[in-house]
Write a protein that holds these residues in place. Sequence first.
Motif, PDB file in Angstrom:
ATOM      1  N   GLN A  72     -14.477   0.557  -5.336  1.00 28.26           N
ATOM      2  CA  GLN A  72     -14.814  -0.386  -4.280  1.00 28.26           C
ATOM      3  C   GLN A  72     -14.700  -1.807  -4.818  1.00 28.26           C
ATOM      4  O   GLN A  72     -15.213  -2.120  -5.889  1.00 28.26           O
ATOM      5  N   PHE A  73     -14.021  -2.684  -4.052  1.00 31.56           N
ATOM      6  CA  PHE A  73     -13.835  -4.069  -4.462  1.00 31.56           C
ATOM      7  C   PHE A  73     -14.664  -4.998  -3.574  1.00 31.56           C
ATOM      8  O   PHE A  73     -14.966  -4.676  -2.422  1.00 31.56           O
ATOM      9  N   PRO A  74     -15.017  -6.178  -4.105  1.00 30.07           N
ATOM     10  CA  PRO A  74     -15.782  -7.136  -3.292  1.00 30.07           C
ATOM     11  C   PRO A  74     -14.945  -7.661  -2.127  1.00 30.07           C
ATOM     12  O   PRO A  74     -13.716  -7.570  -2.117  1.00 30.07           O
ATOM     13  N   SER A  75     -15.633  -8.246  -1.162  1.00 33.48           N
ATOM     14  CA  SER A  75     -14.957  -8.884  -0.039  1.00 33.48           C
ATOM     15  C   SER A  75     -14.519 -10.287  -0.434  1.00 33.48           C
ATOM     16  O   SER A  75     -14.935 -10.833  -1.463  1.00 33.48           O
ATOM     17  N   GLY A  76     -13.688 -10.905   0.402  1.00 32.55           N
ATOM     18  CA  GLY A  76     -13.261 -12.273   0.139  1.00 32.55           C
ATOM     19  C   GLY A  76     -14.434 -13.236   0.104  1.00 32.55           C
ATOM     20  O   GLY A  76     -14.461 -14.176  -0.702  1.00 32.55           O
ATOM     21  N   ALA A  77     -15.433 -13.005   0.964  1.00 34.63           N
ATOM     22  CA  ALA A  77     -16.612 -13.874   0.989  1.00 34.63           C
ATOM     23  C   ALA A  77     -17.404 -13.751  -0.310  1.00 34.63           C
ATOM     24  O   ALA A  77     -17.942 -14.744  -0.822  1.00 34.63           O
ATOM     25  N   GLY A 121      -5.458 -11.760   2.740  1.00 34.34           N
ATOM     26  CA  GLY A 121      -4.428 -10.838   3.200  1.00 34.34           C
ATOM     27  C   GLY A 121      -4.997  -9.439   3.307  1.00 34.34           C
ATOM     28  O   GLY A 121      -6.215  -9.238   3.307  1.00 34.34           O
ATOM     29  N   ALA A 122      -4.089  -8.449   3.386  1.00 32.32           N
ATOM     30  CA  ALA A 122      -4.535  -7.068   3.572  1.00 32.32           C
ATOM     31  C   ALA A 122      -5.202  -6.504   2.324  1.00 32.32           C
ATOM     32  O   ALA A 122      -6.104  -5.679   2.408  1.00 32.32           O
ATOM     33  N   PHE A 123      -4.759  -6.969   1.111  1.00 31.52           N
ATOM     34  CA  PHE A 123      -5.251  -6.372  -0.123  1.00 31.52           C
ATOM     35  C   PHE A 123      -6.010  -7.356  -1.009  1.00 31.52           C
ATOM     36  O   PHE A 123      -6.620  -6.943  -1.982  1.00 31.52           O
ATOM     37  N   ALA A 124      -5.972  -8.658  -0.693  1.00 31.63           N
ATOM     38  CA  ALA A 124      -6.545  -9.619  -1.629  1.00 31.63           C
ATOM     39  C   ALA A 124      -6.845 -10.934  -0.928  1.00 31.63           C
ATOM     40  O   ALA A 124      -6.402 -11.185   0.201  1.00 31.63           O
ATOM     41  N   LYS A 156      -5.284 -14.529  -7.413  1.00 30.59           N
ATOM     42  CA  LYS A 156      -5.416 -13.464  -6.414  1.00 30.59           C
ATOM     43  C   LYS A 156      -6.545 -12.534  -6.832  1.00 30.59           C
ATOM     44  O   LYS A 156      -6.519 -11.941  -7.909  1.00 30.59           O
ATOM     45  N   CYS A 157      -7.553 -12.410  -5.948  1.00 32.79           N
ATOM     46  CA  CYS A 157      -8.691 -11.527  -6.176  1.00 32.79           C
ATOM     47  C   CYS A 157      -8.564 -10.338  -5.224  1.00 32.79           C
ATOM     48  O   CYS A 157      -8.478 -10.531  -4.004  1.00 32.79           O
ATOM     49  N   PHE A 158      -8.585  -9.139  -5.742  1.00 33.47           N
ATOM     50  CA  PHE A 158      -8.280  -7.943  -4.959  1.00 33.47           C
ATOM     51  C   PHE A 158      -9.500  -7.475  -4.172  1.00 33.47           C
ATOM     52  O   PHE A 158     -10.615  -7.413  -4.691  1.00 33.47           O
ATOM     53  N   THR A 159      -9.262  -7.142  -2.916  1.00 30.84           N
ATOM     54  CA  THR A 159     -10.332  -6.668  -2.030  1.00 30.84           C
ATOM     55  C   THR A 159     -10.182  -5.198  -1.671  1.00 30.84           C
ATOM     56  O   THR A 159     -11.075  -4.636  -1.034  1.00 30.84           O
ATOM     57  N   ARG A 160      -9.049  -4.583  -2.047  1.00 31.54           N
ATOM     58  CA  ARG A 160      -8.833  -3.172  -1.742  1.00 31.54           C
ATOM     59  C   ARG A 160      -8.211  -2.483  -2.948  1.00 31.54           C
ATOM     60  O   ARG A 160      -7.551  -3.108  -3.774  1.00 31.54           O
ATOM     61  N   HIS A 161      -8.413  -1.170  -2.997  1.00 29.31           N
ATOM     62  CA  HIS A 161      -7.874  -0.355  -4.083  1.00 29.31           C
ATOM     63  C   HIS A 161      -6.358  -0.243  -3.968  1.00 29.31           C
ATOM     64  O   HIS A 161      -5.820   0.011  -2.885  1.00 29.31           O
ATOM     65  N   VAL A 162      -5.656  -0.451  -5.076  1.00 28.07           N
ATOM     66  CA  VAL A 162      -4.202  -0.256  -5.149  1.00 28.07           C
ATOM     67  C   VAL A 162      -3.946   0.778  -6.240  1.00 28.07           C
ATOM     68  O   VAL A 162      -4.336   0.567  -7.393  1.00 28.07           O
ATOM     69  N   PRO A 163      -3.320   1.924  -5.896  1.00 29.07           N
ATOM     70  CA  PRO A 163      -3.088   2.965  -6.914  1.00 29.07           C
ATOM     71  C   PRO A 163      -2.282   2.433  -8.094  1.00 29.07           C
ATOM     72  O   PRO A 163      -1.310   1.693  -7.912  1.00 29.07           O
ATOM     73  N   GLY A 210       4.820   6.211  -5.773  1.00 22.47           N
ATOM     74  CA  GLY A 210       4.930   5.976  -4.337  1.00 22.47           C
ATOM     75  C   GLY A 210       4.718   4.514  -4.008  1.00 22.47           C
ATOM     76  O   GLY A 210       4.260   3.718  -4.829  1.00 22.47           O
ATOM     77  N   GLY A 211       5.027   4.149  -2.777  1.00 24.21           N
ATOM     78  CA  GLY A 211       4.820   2.781  -2.328  1.00 24.21           C
ATOM     79  C   GLY A 211       3.349   2.510  -2.052  1.00 24.21           C
ATOM     80  O   GLY A 211       2.549   3.424  -1.839  1.00 24.21           O
ATOM     81  N   THR A 212       2.993   1.237  -2.074  1.00 23.73           N
ATOM     82  CA  THR A 212       1.615   0.834  -1.777  1.00 23.73           C
ATOM     83  C   THR A 212       1.497   0.157  -0.425  1.00 23.73           C
ATOM     84  O   THR A 212       0.393  -0.077   0.052  1.00 23.73           O
ATOM     85  N   GLU A 213       2.618  -0.189   0.210  1.00 28.13           N
ATOM     86  CA  GLU A 213       2.596  -0.859   1.501  1.00 28.13           C
ATOM     87  C   GLU A 213       3.925  -0.615   2.201  1.00 28.13           C
ATOM     88  O   GLU A 213       4.901  -0.169   1.588  1.00 28.13           O
ATOM     89  N   ARG A 214       3.956  -0.936   3.490  1.00 29.04           N
ATOM     90  CA  ARG A 214       5.179  -0.735   4.259  1.00 29.04           C
ATOM     91  C   ARG A 214       5.936  -2.043   4.480  1.00 29.04           C
ATOM     92  O   ARG A 214       7.066  -2.045   4.915  1.00 29.04           O
ATOM     93  N   GLY A 215       5.304  -3.157   4.141  1.00 26.49           N
ATOM     94  CA  GLY A 215       5.958  -4.436   4.379  1.00 26.49           C
ATOM     95  C   GLY A 215       5.700  -4.934   5.791  1.00 26.49           C
ATOM     96  O   GLY A 215       5.177  -4.219   6.646  1.00 26.49           O
TER      97      GLY A 215
END
Length: 726
Positions: free
Chosen positions: A10-15, A51-54, A71-78, A202-207
Motif C-alpha cells: 500500500q502506498f500513500p496518497s498524493g495528499a 496521475g494514475a500511478f503517482a 515522482k512519488c508513487f501512489t499505486r503498486h507497480v509490479p 507483462g505490461g503495467t498500463e494500456r496507455g
Amino acid sequence: MGSPTGPQRQFPSGAAYAEALQHTQLCFQHPELKGARAELTRLGLPRAVSGAFASVFSLTSAASGQRYAVKCFTRHVPDQEQRYEAISSRLALLDPAGLSQPWKLGFEYLPDAVRVGKDLYPVLKMDWIKAVTLSAWLDAHHSDRPAVGRLADRFEALTRDLSAHGIAHGDLQHGNLLVASDGTFRLVDYDGMYVPALAGLGGTERGHRNYQSPLRGNDDFGAELDRFSAWVIFLSLKAIAVDPALWNRLHEPSGEFLLLTEEDFKSPAGSTGLRTLLAHADRAVSDLAEQVRSLAFQPLELLPPLDLAVPGPRTSATATPTPPPAGATAPGTGGLPGWMSGHLAEQPATTPATPVTAPPGGFHTRTALDVVVAVLWPLALIAALLLPVARIATALPGSLIPLALAATATAFARSRRTERVRSRAALDALTKQLAHVEDPAKAAAKLHKERTRFEAAEKHRQATYPRTQDELTAQYHAALRDAEQRRTRKLRDIAKKIDGLSEERRRALAKALADKQSAYIRNQLGRRSIAQSPPHGIGPKLVARLADDHGIRTAADFTGYRTVQNSSYNSTGAVLVLPGGRRADVRGIGEAKAAALVAWRQKVLAAAVARQPTTLSAAEQQPVEQNITHRRTQLTSRHTAVESETETARKQAKKRLEEAREHLARQNTAAETSARRKRQEFSRRTTEIQQNNTLHATLTTDVEAARSRQSELTYACYLRFLYRAS
C-alpha cells in the motif's frame, strides 16, 4: 516491491506525500533532495501533479540549486525496481550524438527515499526541463505550417531512434511529448517503457486511450507498443501542417487528444474526424488517414513501424480491374452481383425444380382392353334394341342395362390408360412445385415494404446517434459546471473565513483581556471591606446591619443605589442595588448615606481600574493562538477536501460520460452490424425473387399446359380415340 502474484504494498496518497514534503529536511535522505525547496500552492502546500500511478512534485535542490521533478508513487507497480533499473541501464547506453535530438531525460530510481509517517517509499528523481506539451505547442503554433511540418519530421526521427534501439515508450501521447524552445522533443514518463531486458514481463498500463489501438490489452508489452500511436500522432501533425484549420475544426480546447479519439478508431464508419481526414483534398492527408483506419483492427505485432512504412496509394477508380478468380460468378452471369462478392455469407446453390416430362397430348396406341371396349359398344347397342323385341326386357330401364355396362367398361378402360395417369401425375407435380415457389410480385411488394420501413428506421437511428452523443457531452459539461460552481462557492466561503481569522483573533484576544481585567476588578472590589474603611456617616451598627441583614460586606456586594419615595413620612429614601439587579432596603441608610457608600465604591473602582492589567501573558494568549491555528488548519484541510471533492466529481462525470459513450458506441456498433446483415438479407431475397421470377413463370406456363393436355383426355375424347382410324 512484491511480485505480481504476491501481496501488493500500500502506498500513500498524493495528499500524504504533500504533507510530508512540507519538511524536506526530514522526509528525504538523498543529499540532492534533503532540504529541497518545493513549489507551493496558494495555500502554502507543495504543488502536486497527480496521475494514475503517482504524484509529481517540483523540487529545487538546496545543495546544487538544480530543479528536479520528483515522482512519488501512489499505486503498486509490479517489478517496479527491476523495471526502472533496466530502463535506466538501457538509456544510459544511448550515445546522445547518435540520436536525432536530445529527447531522453536523466532520471534516477531511489528506493526508500522518502519517509511518510513511519515508512520509507521509493521515488523517481528526474531532470526538470523547460518545455510545453505537444498539444500546448500546437495551440500556439498550429498556423505555422513549416514549423509543424518540421515537428512532424522530428517526431518520425524520434520513433526511428526508439525502434533502432528496440525501445518502446508505451504511452506516446500529447502529454508525454514535450516540445523545447528549439523545436525538438523531450520524452517524459518512462513508467511503461519497454526495453529488451524486460522481455517476458507483462505490461503495467494500456496507455492513453485516444492514442492506442482498439486491440491493445493491458498485458501487451513489446517493441511494437508505440506503432499505432506513432501513426496517429504523425497523421495529426502532417494533416495540421497541410491544413492548419483542422486544429480548430477537430480539436477541442483542453481536449485529451490531437485530432482523433478512441471512438474514431473503434467506429470508423461513424467517425466525423476520420471521415474529414479521409475526404481531405490533399492526397497525403487522405492516404495517411486511410493507413490509420486500416491499422485500427490489425494485431499489434503486424503493425508497420512508422520509420519503415509509407502509406501506399489507394486503388484508383480507373485502375485496371483484377480478373475474378476461377469459379467466381461474374456480373451478369447469374447468381449474386459482382459488387456483393465478399459482403454476403455464401448461399447454398439453389436446387432447380425437377423437370416434369409432359406426356404427349391425347390417347395413343390401343390396348387389348381398348379393343374389347370398342367391340362392346356395338354389341351393347344391338342388345339394347333386341331386348324389347324379344320381350326379355319390356321396361325402358331394362333395355339400357347393356349400354350402362358398356359405359362402365369404357370408364374403367379410360382410367387404366397410362396417358391419363401420367397427365394427372404431371399436373400434381407441377402444382406442388408452383405452390412452393413464392409469387414474385407479392414477394417483391413485401420486400419493398420491409426495406422502406427498415431504411426509415435506420435514417432515424443514424440521425439520433450524434444527437445522443451531443446530449451526453452536454450532460458532462453541465456536471462540470455544477462541480465548478460548488467549488467556487465553497472556496469563496473558506477564503472569507480564512481572511476573517485575523479579526477573529483580535476579538478573541480583546475578550480574553477584558475578561482578565473584569476578574481583576472584581477581585479588588471584593477585597475592600466596608468595615475596614467605612465611608463617612456609616458607623459600626450600619456596617453590621449591612453585613448581617443583607450580606453587603465589600465594594463587590453592591453596584449603586436608587431613590424611593417614603409614603409614611412623605420623604425620599434609598435602596442599594445588588449584583444581579436585586434591591436591599437597609434600615438607617437614606439617600445621603447610600450616596456616600456609592461614592466610596467608585473610588475603590477607580483605583482598581487604574491598576488593572493591560496585556495578556504568553500563557494567556496561547489558547487563543492555538484555537486560531486549529481553525486555520481546519479551513486549509477543508480547502484541500473541496479540491479533492471537485476532482472526484470531475472524474465521476468523466467516467459516466465515457461509460455512456462506450455503451452508446456498443449499441451503435451492434445496430450497424445488424443493419449490415439486414441489408445482406434484403440483397439475398432480391436475388431469390429474381431467380424465382423465371421459375414461377415457367411453372405457371407448365401447369396451364398440363391442364390443357388433361382436357384432351376426357370421356368423349376416349370414345373418339376408340373408333378413330389408326
